[in-house]
Structures are given as C-alpha cells and as structure tokens.
Design an enzyme around this catalytic site. Structure first.
Site, PDB file in Angstrom:
ATOM      1  N   GLY A  13       9.125  -8.768  -8.354  1.00 16.18           N
ATOM      2  CA  GLY A  13       8.488  -7.561  -7.842  1.00 16.18           C
ATOM      3  C   GLY A  13       7.007  -7.435  -8.138  1.00 16.18           C
ATOM      4  O   GLY A  13       6.491  -6.321  -8.230  1.00 16.18           O
ATOM      5  N   SER A  14       6.292  -8.571  -8.235  1.00 22.90           N
ATOM      6  CA  SER A  14       4.852  -8.423  -8.496  1.00 22.90           C
ATOM      7  C   SER A  14       4.133  -7.802  -7.290  1.00 22.90           C
ATOM      8  O   SER A  14       3.148  -7.085  -7.453  1.00 22.90           O
ATOM      9  CB  SER A  14       4.216  -9.771  -8.881  1.00 22.90           C
ATOM     10  OG  SER A  14       4.153 -10.642  -7.785  1.00 22.90           O
ATOM     11  N   ASN A  15       4.626  -8.061  -6.078  1.00 25.78           N
ATOM     12  CA  ASN A  15       4.023  -7.399  -4.907  1.00 25.78           C
ATOM     13  C   ASN A  15       4.319  -5.903  -4.907  1.00 25.78           C
ATOM     14  O   ASN A  15       3.473  -5.103  -4.496  1.00 25.78           O
ATOM     15  CB  ASN A  15       4.517  -8.048  -3.608  1.00 25.78           C
ATOM     16  CG  ASN A  15       3.708  -9.277  -3.257  1.00 25.78           C
ATOM     17  OD1 ASN A  15       2.547  -9.178  -2.858  1.00 25.78           O
ATOM     18  ND2 ASN A  15       4.306 -10.445  -3.434  1.00 25.78           N
ATOM     19  N   LEU A  88      15.212 -11.657  -0.065  1.00 29.35           N
ATOM     20  CA  LEU A  88      15.685 -12.955   0.399  1.00 29.35           C
ATOM     21  C   LEU A  88      16.762 -12.885   1.480  1.00 29.35           C
ATOM     22  O   LEU A  88      17.142 -13.915   2.035  1.00 29.35           O
ATOM     23  CB  LEU A  88      16.200 -13.776  -0.790  1.00 29.35           C
ATOM     24  CG  LEU A  88      15.114 -14.135  -1.818  1.00 29.35           C
ATOM     25  CD1 LEU A  88      15.718 -14.940  -2.968  1.00 29.35           C
ATOM     26  CD2 LEU A  88      13.991 -14.916  -1.159  1.00 29.35           C
ATOM     27  N   ASN A 105       6.899  -7.633   6.315  1.00 24.98           N
ATOM     28  CA  ASN A 105       7.175  -8.617   5.262  1.00 24.98           C
ATOM     29  C   ASN A 105       5.882  -9.360   4.944  1.00 24.98           C
ATOM     30  O   ASN A 105       4.971  -9.421   5.779  1.00 24.98           O
ATOM     31  CB  ASN A 105       8.215  -9.624   5.764  1.00 24.98           C
ATOM     32  CG  ASN A 105       8.579 -10.666   4.721  1.00 24.98           C
ATOM     33  OD1 ASN A 105       8.751 -10.336   3.532  1.00 24.98           O
ATOM     34  ND2 ASN A 105       8.681 -11.915   5.128  1.00 24.98           N
ATOM     35  N   HIS A 107       4.684 -13.236   3.733  1.00 27.79           N
ATOM     36  CA  HIS A 107       5.164 -14.601   3.571  1.00 27.79           C
ATOM     37  C   HIS A 107       4.036 -15.422   2.941  1.00 27.79           C
ATOM     38  O   HIS A 107       2.877 -15.303   3.362  1.00 27.79           O
ATOM     39  CB  HIS A 107       5.544 -15.182   4.936  1.00 27.79           C
ATOM     40  CG  HIS A 107       6.136 -16.547   4.842  1.00 27.79           C
ATOM     41  ND1 HIS A 107       7.434 -16.760   4.419  1.00 27.79           N
ATOM     42  CD2 HIS A 107       5.607 -17.770   5.082  1.00 27.79           C
ATOM     43  CE1 HIS A 107       7.675 -18.058   4.418  1.00 27.79           C
ATOM     44  NE2 HIS A 107       6.587 -18.696   4.805  1.00 27.79           N
TER      45      HIS A 107
END
Ligand code: GRF
Length: 208
Positions: A13-15, A88, A105, A107
C-alpha cells in the site's frame, strides 16, 4: 463537492500512503477523501495503513460472494471514484460497468507494453530488463474487464540503467508512481483536466 474515494489494494500500500499524504497536504483544498480501503488479502499492509488513518478497511472473499460484497461495500460507502493500487484481482464486471470512467489503476510500465495477465510486481520489471528497453515508466489508466487494457490517462518515463535488476528498477518506478498517481486522482476527483505541472521533483542519474 468532495469526491469519495475507495482504494483497492492487495499489497503493502505505498501508493495508498502516497495518496493519503498528498490529499492531507492539500488540506481544505483537497478534492477528495479516501473513505474505504478494500483488499482481497486480510494481511495486506494497505489495510494497516488505512486503519492508522481511521479509514474503514476490510478484506473481501474470493469468487462470486466477494464480487457481490465488493459492490455492496462500494455502494454503502457512496463511493464516487475507485482507485486500484496494487490490486491483483480482476475487478468484477458489475463494478467495472457501474464505475465506468471512475475506476483507475496504476501500472509500473509504459502500457500497452509489459501489461496483461501475470504482469505484476517484479515480473513487470524483469520483462522490461529481458526485453532490453532503455526506458520504462508508470501508466495510469481506466480499468476495464481485461488486465491493463483501458484508456491511458497519464504516463511518465523512467530510465533503465545497465546495472539495474528488477528490484532497483521497481524502486525507481515506484518513486514516479508516488508522484504521478495522486496528481491524476486529484484531477479526476476535481473533475478537471489532467495537467501535470512540471516534472517530478527529482531526476534519475546512473549510479557510478
Ligand atoms: C505498484 O508498483 C503498482 O504500480 C502496481 O502494484 C504495485 C503496488 O505497490 N499495480 P504498493 O502496494 O502501492 O506499494
């Protein structure tokens, strides 16, 4: 109006953290608020980060029950914008259709290259290295029923250096993700244009 944002995450969860920090930094000018964090893994670090921010966090089951539970959770939280951050699983069709244009999202490569099923985590960066390309990057895109195929909203390049391995490359791309994703979400939440003002506040030089 403040957009109500749900973040779906399977991993550390760093984003998610970068988004929370960015929205916090905007104070009263923040166009959005994270109101739910949902995972397919009860042990996901993202859930801990959410709870540390007093944000409702839950994990949902796999399969048809999970799809219905996910839809219900988003609906009950009156979510406007759904943000995938290292999630995922394929998003169930009902959720994709209901949140059409409001489901995004990030990527860790320049789509449409190095995307699709199985292209996650270090697999993406190893494929980039194996292909011998000199530039990779991060892509923010709308989510459809297929992995990594929706319309591209924003991209930022990242150099690949000769001595990179998948981990060093992932770490470099992640720095850009943490800069790019919150800014795109800001634009979407504010219903404005996506204008990235200037370059990230860092540059990459090859280590000696
Ligand atoms: C990021 O590299 C993101 O691009 C990809 O999954 C990773 C999630 O990392 N979709 P984190 O859990 O946000 O640290």
């Amino acid at each position: 109006m403040i957009s109500r944002i749900a973040v779906l995450a399977s991993g550390g969860g760093s984003n998610l953290q970068a988004l929370l920090d960015y929205l916090d930094s905007l104070g009263d000018d923040s166009p959005g608020e994270v109101v739910a964090v949902i995972s397919d893994r009860p042990t996901a670090g993202a859930l801990e980060r959410a709870r540390a921010h007093d944000i409702p966090a839950c994990s949902i089951a796999k399969g048809a029950d999970g799809a219905a539970e996910l839809f219900r959770t988003l609906h009950d939280a009156s979510v406007d914008l759904v943000v995938l951050a290292g999630y995922l699983r394929l998003v169930p069709p009902a959720v994709v259709h209901h949140y059409d244009g409001r489901l995004v999202n990030i990527h860790p490569a320049l789509l449409p290259a190095f995307g699709g099923e199985g292209m996650y985590g270090l697999h993406v960066h190893q494929a980039v290295l194996d292909a011998g390309v000199r530039v990779t990057g991060a892509t923010v895109h709308l989510v459809t029923e297929e992995y990594d195929r929706g319309s591209i909203l924003a991209q930022w390049p990242v150099p690949v250096f000769p001595h990179d391995d998948a981990a060093t490359l992932a770490a470099r791309v992640l720095q850009v993700e943490h800069w790019l994703y919150p800014r795109v979400i800001h634009a979407l939440a504010g219903r404005g244009e996506i204008v990235l003002d200037g370059a990230p506040p860092f540059s990459f030089t090859e280590p000696r």
